[in-house]
Write a protein that holds these residues in place. Structure first.
Motif, PDB file in Angstrom:
ATOM      1  N   LEU A   1      22.500 -73.228  -4.837  1.00 28.30           N
ATOM      2  CA  LEU A   1      22.613 -74.659  -4.542  1.00 28.30           C
ATOM      3  C   LEU A   1      21.845 -75.411  -5.621  1.00 28.30           C
ATOM      4  N   ASP A   2      22.544 -76.237  -6.392  1.00 28.99           N
ATOM      5  CA  ASP A   2      21.905 -76.928  -7.522  1.00 28.99           C
ATOM      6  C   ASP A   2      21.640 -78.409  -7.271  1.00 28.99           C
ATOM      7  N   GLY A   3      22.316 -78.988  -6.288  1.00 27.81           N
ATOM      8  CA  GLY A   3      22.068 -80.409  -6.055  1.00 27.81           C
ATOM      9  C   GLY A   3      22.794 -80.941  -4.842  1.00 27.81           C
ATOM     10  N   LEU A   4      22.195 -81.984  -4.248  1.00 29.33           N
ATOM     11  CA  LEU A   4      22.876 -82.713  -3.175  1.00 29.33           C
ATOM     12  C   LEU A   4      23.569 -83.898  -3.821  1.00 29.33           C
ATOM     13  N   VAL A   5      24.843 -84.013  -3.595  1.00 32.99           N
ATOM     14  CA  VAL A   5      25.625 -85.096  -4.190  1.00 32.99           C
ATOM     15  C   VAL A   5      25.833 -86.162  -3.115  1.00 32.99           C
ATOM     16  N   LEU A   6      25.108 -87.269  -3.275  1.00 32.46           N
ATOM     17  CA  LEU A   6      25.149 -88.340  -2.273  1.00 32.46           C
ATOM     18  C   LEU A   6      26.072 -89.441  -2.774  1.00 32.46           C
ATOM     19  N   ALA A   7      27.140 -89.632  -2.040  1.00 31.54           N
ATOM     20  CA  ALA A   7      28.164 -90.588  -2.468  1.00 31.54           C
ATOM     21  C   ALA A   7      28.001 -91.911  -1.732  1.00 31.54           C
TER      22      ALA A   7
ATOM     23  N   VAL B   1      34.964 -67.289  -9.027  1.00 32.87           N
ATOM     24  CA  VAL B   1      33.758 -68.060  -9.304  1.00 32.87           C
ATOM     25  C   VAL B   1      34.119 -69.530  -9.195  1.00 32.87           C
ATOM     26  N   LYS B   2      33.256 -70.273  -8.523  1.00 35.94           N
ATOM     27  CA  LYS B   2      33.502 -71.713  -8.393  1.00 35.94           C
ATOM     28  C   LYS B   2      32.207 -72.438  -8.733  1.00 35.94           C
ATOM     29  N   ILE B   3      32.308 -73.479  -9.540  1.00 30.70           N
ATOM     30  CA  ILE B   3      31.123 -74.219  -9.971  1.00 30.70           C
ATOM     31  C   ILE B   3      31.389 -75.716  -9.855  1.00 30.70           C
ATOM     32  N   ARG B   4      30.484 -76.409  -9.176  1.00 27.29           N
ATOM     33  CA  ARG B   4      30.532 -77.881  -9.170  1.00 27.29           C
ATOM     34  C   ARG B   4      29.266 -78.366  -9.824  1.00 27.29           C
ATOM     35  N   ASP B   5      29.389 -79.143 -10.894  1.00 28.37           N
ATOM     36  CA  ASP B   5      28.188 -79.616 -11.590  1.00 28.37           C
ATOM     37  C   ASP B   5      28.378 -81.039 -12.099  1.00 28.37           C
ATOM     38  N   SER B   6      28.800 -81.913 -11.186  1.00 34.06           N
ATOM     39  CA  SER B   6      29.039 -83.295 -11.598  1.00 34.06           C
ATOM     40  C   SER B   6      28.481 -84.249 -10.551  1.00 34.06           C
ATOM     41  N   GLY B   7      28.600 -85.534 -10.849  1.00 34.47           N
ATOM     42  CA  GLY B   7      28.038 -86.552  -9.968  1.00 34.47           C
ATOM     43  C   GLY B   7      28.951 -86.877  -8.804  1.00 34.47           C
ATOM     44  N   ALA B   8      28.611 -87.964  -8.123  1.00 36.08           N
ATOM     45  CA  ALA B   8      29.394 -88.372  -6.963  1.00 36.08           C
ATOM     46  C   ALA B   8      30.772 -88.852  -7.406  1.00 36.08           C
ATOM     47  N   SER B   9      31.743 -88.594  -6.553  1.00 41.62           N
ATOM     48  CA  SER B   9      33.100 -89.055  -6.836  1.00 41.62           C
ATOM     49  C   SER B   9      33.565 -89.863  -5.632  1.00 41.62           C
ATOM     50  N   ASP B  10      33.627 -91.181  -5.832  1.00 32.47           N
ATOM     51  CA  ASP B  10      33.934 -92.057  -4.696  1.00 32.47           C
ATOM     52  C   ASP B  10      35.345 -92.636  -4.785  1.00 32.47           C
TER      53      ASP B  10
END
Ligand SMILES: Cc1cc2nc3c(=O)[nH]c(=O)nc-3n(C[C@H](O)[C@H](O)[C@H](O)COP(=O)(O)OP(=O)(O)OC[C@H]3O[C@@H](n4cnc5c(N)ncnc54)[C@H](O)[C@@H]3O)c2cc1C
Length: 233
Positions: A90-96, A166-175
């Motif tokens: 877990l690398d980050g909580l993405v708060l939208a 393998v699945k990777i999410r490494d970006s910011g919020a997407s609203d």
């Protein structure tokens, strides 16, 4: 010479359904996720029902080694059976801006295959050494070697890294487009984990200093196996 396997190919059970753009097919990405983790989750079917166990592991080329007590029926249920192993960071909580679009940044791997019980004594030692060294490099040769009794009490499973995703999410919020006009904070809260300073055993014999390989393992707060690819800025 060890022949390396090709990149990850999609099989009916490893094909991503959602967010396929987050999938990685390079074998090196699989290795990076595995090598950065310390525990995996082993999924086995016991008496017709699924069971998931957290356990340590280590990798040698295209083989994943897991170990457990020979008396652990859940672990032993995996021997010769289809299993599923996952490793998650877990690398980050993405708060939208909207609750719906909240997410997480992560790196994860899912591996399927038939787990082989390691019966060859030499390979069993290799498996145990690999797992120990994965947790604390240098520790295998530092600590007392396992006795025959201890070896008998420990079992190892080998899982080939042939079918994996393998699945990777490494970006910011997407609203939603209209939500960008809202006065609501959005962003990422990074998640990190780290080793603390080594704590000597309370009954340690006098005069034993913390060995350099353990100082090295414990002395890097904020930069660990778990987040080494995402060090703090
Ligand atoms: C830390 C973390 C938190 C998550 N939180 C949520 C959540 O709250 N809700 C949610 O819907 N999803 C969440 N996910 C994503 C979830 O793991 C699935 O990717 C998602 O449910 C979509 O699955 P799918 O339809 O692509 O595939 P599925 O049909 O579920 O799976 C098909 C195959 O795709 C592969 N696969 C699917 N997901 C992954 C993965 N994460 N890593 C590697 N291989 C994978 C596997 O081989 C699997 O057998 C989270 C992932 C992580 C790592």
């Amino acid at each position: 010479m060890v022949m390396s396997l090709p990149d990850l190919s999609s099989t009916p059970r490893t094909a991503l359904g959602r967010h396929r753009e987050r999938g990685r097919t390079e074998r090196d990405d699989l290795y990076a996720v595995l090598d950065a983790g310390l525990i995996c989750h082993l999924g086995v079917v016991v008496d017709g029902a699924p069971r998931v166990l957290p356990t340590g592991y280590g990798r040698v080329d295209d083989l994943l080694y897991l170990h457990g007590s020979s008396g652990n029926s859940s672990f032993m249920a995996g021997a010769g059976q289809e299993v599923c192993v996952t490793v998650t960071h877990l690398d980050g909580l993405v708060l939208a801006r909207s609750v719906f679009n909240h997410s997480m940044n992560y790196r994860s791997a899912v591996i399927f295959g038939v787990a082989r019980l390691v019966t060859d004594p030499e390979e069993k030692l290799l498996a145990l050494r690999t797992i120990t060294e994965h947790l604390a490099p240098g520790q295998w040769s530092y600590a007392r070697q396992p006795s025959k009794k201890e070896l008998a009490a420990t079992s190892a499973l080998a899982l080939p890294l042939t079918e994996a995703s393998v699945k990777i999410r490494d970006s910011g919020a997407s609203d939603e487009p209209e939500d960008y006009a809202l006065d609501i904070w959005a962003g990422v809260v990074p998640v990190t984990s780290g080793f603390g300073q080594p704590e000597p055993d309370s009954v340690l014999r006098p005069g034993i200093d913390t060995p350099p390989h353990i100082v090295k393992r414990g002395g890097l707060p904020g930069l660990t196996a778990g987040n080494a690819r995402h060090p703090r800025p």
